[in-house]
Motif scaffolding. Sequence first.
Motif, PDB file in Angstrom:
ATOM      1  N   THR A 126      69.161  20.496   2.713  1.00 54.17           N
ATOM      2  CA  THR A 126      68.328  21.094   3.760  1.00 54.17           C
ATOM      3  C   THR A 126      69.064  22.178   4.534  1.00 54.17           C
ATOM      4  O   THR A 126      68.458  23.167   4.961  1.00 54.17           O
ATOM      5  CB  THR A 126      67.831  20.023   4.753  1.00 54.17           C
ATOM      6  OG1 THR A 126      68.964  19.366   5.356  1.00 54.17           O
ATOM      7  CG2 THR A 126      66.975  18.989   4.060  1.00 54.17           C
ATOM      8  N   VAL A 127      70.371  21.985   4.765  1.00 52.08           N
ATOM      9  CA  VAL A 127      71.136  22.981   5.513  1.00 52.08           C
ATOM     10  C   VAL A 127      71.464  24.126   4.565  1.00 52.08           C
ATOM     11  O   VAL A 127      72.358  24.035   3.739  1.00 52.08           O
ATOM     12  CB  VAL A 127      72.439  22.381   6.087  1.00 52.08           C
ATOM     13  CG1 VAL A 127      73.221  23.457   6.834  1.00 52.08           C
ATOM     14  CG2 VAL A 127      72.119  21.226   7.018  1.00 52.08           C
ATOM     15  N   GLY A 128      70.725  25.191   4.667  1.00 46.97           N
ATOM     16  CA  GLY A 128      70.892  26.320   3.754  1.00 46.97           C
ATOM     17  C   GLY A 128      70.359  27.585   4.376  1.00 46.97           C
ATOM     18  O   GLY A 128      70.544  27.844   5.565  1.00 46.97           O
ATOM     19  N   THR A 129      69.642  28.360   3.578  1.00 46.07           N
ATOM     20  CA  THR A 129      69.135  29.638   4.081  1.00 46.07           C
ATOM     21  C   THR A 129      68.106  29.443   5.196  1.00 46.07           C
ATOM     22  O   THR A 129      67.884  30.346   5.985  1.00 46.07           O
ATOM     23  CB  THR A 129      68.486  30.437   2.943  1.00 46.07           C
ATOM     24  OG1 THR A 129      67.444  29.663   2.356  1.00 46.07           O
ATOM     25  CG2 THR A 129      69.508  30.786   1.883  1.00 46.07           C
ATOM     26  N   GLY A 130      67.472  28.269   5.258  1.00 45.39           N
ATOM     27  CA  GLY A 130      66.530  28.016   6.338  1.00 45.39           C
ATOM     28  C   GLY A 130      67.195  28.060   7.692  1.00 45.39           C
ATOM     29  O   GLY A 130      66.593  28.461   8.688  1.00 45.39           O
ATOM     30  N   ASN A 131      68.469  27.636   7.750  1.00 46.30           N
ATOM     31  CA  ASN A 131      69.191  27.619   9.014  1.00 46.30           C
ATOM     32  C   ASN A 131      69.742  28.985   9.388  1.00 46.30           C
ATOM     33  O   ASN A 131      69.900  29.297  10.564  1.00 46.30           O
ATOM     34  CB  ASN A 131      70.355  26.628   8.932  1.00 46.30           C
ATOM     35  CG  ASN A 131      69.909  25.242   8.568  1.00 46.30           C
ATOM     36  OD1 ASN A 131      69.700  24.941   7.394  1.00 46.30           O
ATOM     37  ND2 ASN A 131      69.718  24.395   9.547  1.00 46.30           N
TER      38      ASN A 131
END
Length: 557
Positions: free
Chosen positions: A77-82
């Motif tokens: 989940t911690v990726g480009t979304g963050n």
Amino acid sequence: MQKLNEILQTIDGYLGGGSWFVFLLLGVGLFFTLYLNFPQIRFFKHALRIVRGKYDKAEDVGDTSHFQALTTALSGTVGTGNIGGVALAISLGGPAALFWMLVTAFLGMTTKFVEVTLSHKYREKAEDGTIAGGPMYYMKNKLNAKWLAAIFAVATVLSSFGTGNMPQINNIAGSMFATFGIDQMITGGVLGVLLFFVIVGGIKRIAAVTEKLVPTMAVIYFIGAFAVIFYNLENILPSLAAVIGDVFSGSAAAGGFLGGSFSYAFNRGVNRGLFSNEAGQGSAPIAHAAAKAHEPVSEGMVAILEPFIDTIVICTITGLTLLASGVWSEKHQTEFEFAEIQVLEQVYDENKPEDKAALADHLLDRGSVPVFSGELTVDNGVIADGHTILHKRSVAEGIKVSKDGTPFTGSLKVTDGSIEDTAVTLTGRSLVHSAELTTIAFKKGFLGDFGQYIVSIGLLLFAFSTAISWSYYGDRAMTFLAGSKSVVYYRLVYVGAFFFASFADTAIIWTMANIAIVLMTVPNLVGIFLLRKDMKDTLDKYWVDFKREWGNGDQDK
């Protein structure tokens, strides 16, 4: 590519861009939050004890520890979304979009608790001896809905490309090129080889890598972000005021930002919130199903921590960095993406209130201005006057057209506002979004230009770890659909797509990701809602068994 993006955007408009999806996502999260009496608050401390291994037993069955399952899911989940997703949400909806990302995360803490608990409860052992779990197994084993399980599994495979694979490497490659000048294909090739060697080892190797990557990348990223936040400390309170104050009114025009409506901030904030923490999407339960645990509820409680860490902590820090530095509403020199260019029929002056209002209404779908079709005359790289060109939802300035590195002279065919000749390159000043905007923000702190390297390194670690975890999600979905022997073929295609996406059009990839998210999320949300009574009974039984074994001292109810 422009036509393909327009088709995909139309589909996304009915799916992820439709208000029904936003309300379904928030509605299910709100329902379970009330139905289970705010478990994200009541069980938070208990979840921390579980992830530290306080209640572990030697005979617990599984492939990973609680902490490894958490870090594997977090790495997914911690990726480009963050890094890029927050910037995209704010650039589209204004500061208020961050508020709706946080609301989505708070409700998502409960949603993830439920989906992980049910998926862990109905997990199975695959034919190769590994643990196989996820929403498709509760759909098959409890709901007796093999057709729904198949839809979810197919959507998971598609989403592994649209969420965990293609947007991740695209952002990595773009950031490495912008910062270090490394060709996108080289980045894609090198990381593609590394990806293959990690995922071929299965969940145990993946967990071993992610449990080291996640803490490392968080520390590196926080150093860069706080260097900007403390440098611009006087802007923090005004930024927070804008996040809260613009929630229901929409964000007013600021700098190159032409304004954001309530509906735009709400929709994009929720959409990017889901892309960031994936609560309700059904992805994290696949990782958590492999955890060693004798009680499914205990693993569900560990999952409560994910949206908190991923969105409430990391995305808030990113959002404050963007807002405090002021870069979100400023125009920056950039290379234009053809999918985000629109040529208008006439000239508009954004310094005139009536023109700015007309452009804002056009971008926010509250009205429209005529778009141009015909030939654009270009002389020595300069487009002849007579038209306003929008790029990334702002009025572009200082546009230069080149071809093969030299100024272009000739004409460009335009159809319905879109430039047909993509062999040329357009550069100029406009708003930017995604990882490019976050990179610019990280330069506005104590670290100066060195801050951009923090983003590049952080994005490399964040996004690469996301691709690793999502390969496992697709792996388990393929195991469900076609057995363990199909996994090797899936991995080869996964790595191939990873390489290809390193140099593909980013706008199209983001749109594809939006569609894949919806196709995966809807069956999962329907499934967990149908099992609401099962979930409540499972939770009640957990506390009865817990009290009998551990007494009342540690019971956080």
